[in-house]
Design a protein around this motif. Structure first.
Motif, short mmCIF file in Angstrom:
data_model
loop_
_atom_site.label_atom_id
_atom_site.label_comp_id
_atom_site.label_asym_id
_atom_site.label_seq_id
_atom_site.Cartn_x
_atom_site.Cartn_y
_atom_site.Cartn_z
N HIS A 198 0.86 -1.19 0.00
CA HIS A 198 0.00 0.00 0.00
C HIS A 198 0.89 1.24 0.00
CE1 HIS A 198 -4.04 1.71 0.51
NE2 HIS A 198 -3.47 2.66 1.23
N SER A 234 3.01 -4.27 3.43
CA SER A 234 1.60 -4.52 3.75
C SER A 234 1.23 -3.63 4.92
CB SER A 234 1.35 -5.99 4.13
OG SER A 234 1.92 -6.26 5.40
N TRP A 280 -8.73 0.01 -1.29
CA TRP A 280 -8.11 -0.79 -0.22
C TRP A 280 -8.00 -2.27 -0.58
CZ3 TRP A 280 -12.06 2.82 0.97
CH2 TRP A 280 -11.60 4.01 1.54
N THR A 283 -3.55 -2.77 -4.94
CA THR A 283 -2.39 -1.89 -4.85
C THR A 283 -2.39 -0.97 -6.06
OG1 THR A 283 -1.11 -3.59 -3.67
CG2 THR A 283 0.12 -1.80 -4.71
#
Length: 317
Positions: A198, A234, A280, A283
């Motif tokens: 992310h 992550s 969410w 990516t």
């Protein structure tokens, strides 16, 4: 440029990115006018500052904005509303900002985001907009309004697109509970998935980039840059790092997509989050090669230091 050749009007200065930018300006002793709805809150956030002027009012007040814009070389458009109140409010306030900037041909700084593009792996400044949500459609419209105003010679616009941001005074319900949870040894929540890479940006770093761009006059009336920040492997790993810095054991909590769909039946805010779920669940990355060519020395606060600074801010609150 010599000190104080600028005069900044900051809208949304008690919010996430506006707060960081205001702090950066004050650090450089720039003249800053903050238009705030709650003067007391702003006084508590910033304390007494010799180059800071606080004006209580609303950016929806076009006449007030015209009055304040007349003195500004730069207007930072950090106004934001809850998702369910974006419709009409964001367009109206952006039109007010454009009219205020037109008086002195000011430069508007606009914090862009990735909502314009829907689900796409990598976004460059040339990626055409392809919104798949109501929020994305509104963001495209705001950027079109700003670009049109700039190309008509009313003002200059620098649109710096950012990923999810975090840092001191980032109080949205996606980020603040992570740090509060870590400090209290409670669950650190996230939405949809916490097991994929992310992209995040630390707000003081984004603020420094804005200030560097202020001293680097745009070559075109309307300029778009991406600022990539940092990609964490992550959210789960990032949260574990935060918990360790807070001296607690990491406790993870993921809110599944179906929950927002159910809650959305009763709550407009939850309905809006459900619509944005792809952000969410995947990516999505901003590429910032263009910015790095313009500003070779882009600031980057080491992750550990940034986490400790943010935890310290939450402790103080």
């Amino acid at each position: 440029m010599a000190l104080n050749t600028f005069s900044f009007l900051v809208l949304g200065g008690t919010g996430s990115i506006g707060y960081a930018f205001t702090q950066e300006l004050l650090r450089h002793q720039e003249q800053v006018t903050l238009l705030v709805r709650n003067k007391q809150k702003a006084q508590k956030l910033f304390g007494p500052q010799p180059t800071l002027q606080l004006i209580e009012g609303d950016a929806q007040d076009g006449d007030l904005l015209l009055q304040l814009g007349a003195e500004a070389t730069h207007i930072f458009h950090g106004v934001n509303y809850p998702f369910e109140k974006w419709q009409n409010n964001m367009e109206r306030v952006t039109q007010n900002v454009i009219q205020a900037a037109a008086i002195s041909k000011s430069t508007i700084f606009f914090p862009g985001n990735i909502y314009n593009f829907g689900l796409i792996d990598v976004i460059t400044e040339e990626t055409p907009p392809s919104p798949t949500t109501k929020k994305g459609v509104i963001r495209v419209k705001l950027e079109q309004m700003l670009q049109q105003a700039a190309e008509q010679g009313k003002c200059a616009v620098v649109n710096l697109r950012l990923p999810d941001f975090w840092g001191p005074n980032v109080m949205n319900e996606g980020i603040a509970p992570v740090f509060r949870g870590a400090l209290a040894g409670k669950a650190m929540p996230w939405l949809f998935r916490n097991d994929i890479p992310h992209q995040l940006v630390y707000t003081p770093d984004a603020a420094k980039v804005y200030y560097m761009l202020a001293k680097h006059p745009p070559r075109q009336p309307y300029t778009v840059y991406n600022f990539a920040g940092e990609v964490v492997p992550s959210i789960k790993q990032w949260q574990a790092q935060i918990a360790k810095a807070a001296g607690t054991e990491p406790r993870h909590k993921v809110y599944p997509g179906w929950l927002f769909k159910v809650m959305g039946l009763f709550s407009p805010g939850m309905r809006e989050i459900a619509e944005m779920g792809y952000l969410w669940q995947n990516t999505i990355l901003l590429n910032d090669d263009k910015l790095r060519q313009t500003l070779p020395n882009i600031p980057h606060t080491p992750m550990q230091q940034a986490i400790e600074e943010t935890l310290a801010w939450h402790r103080e609150q």
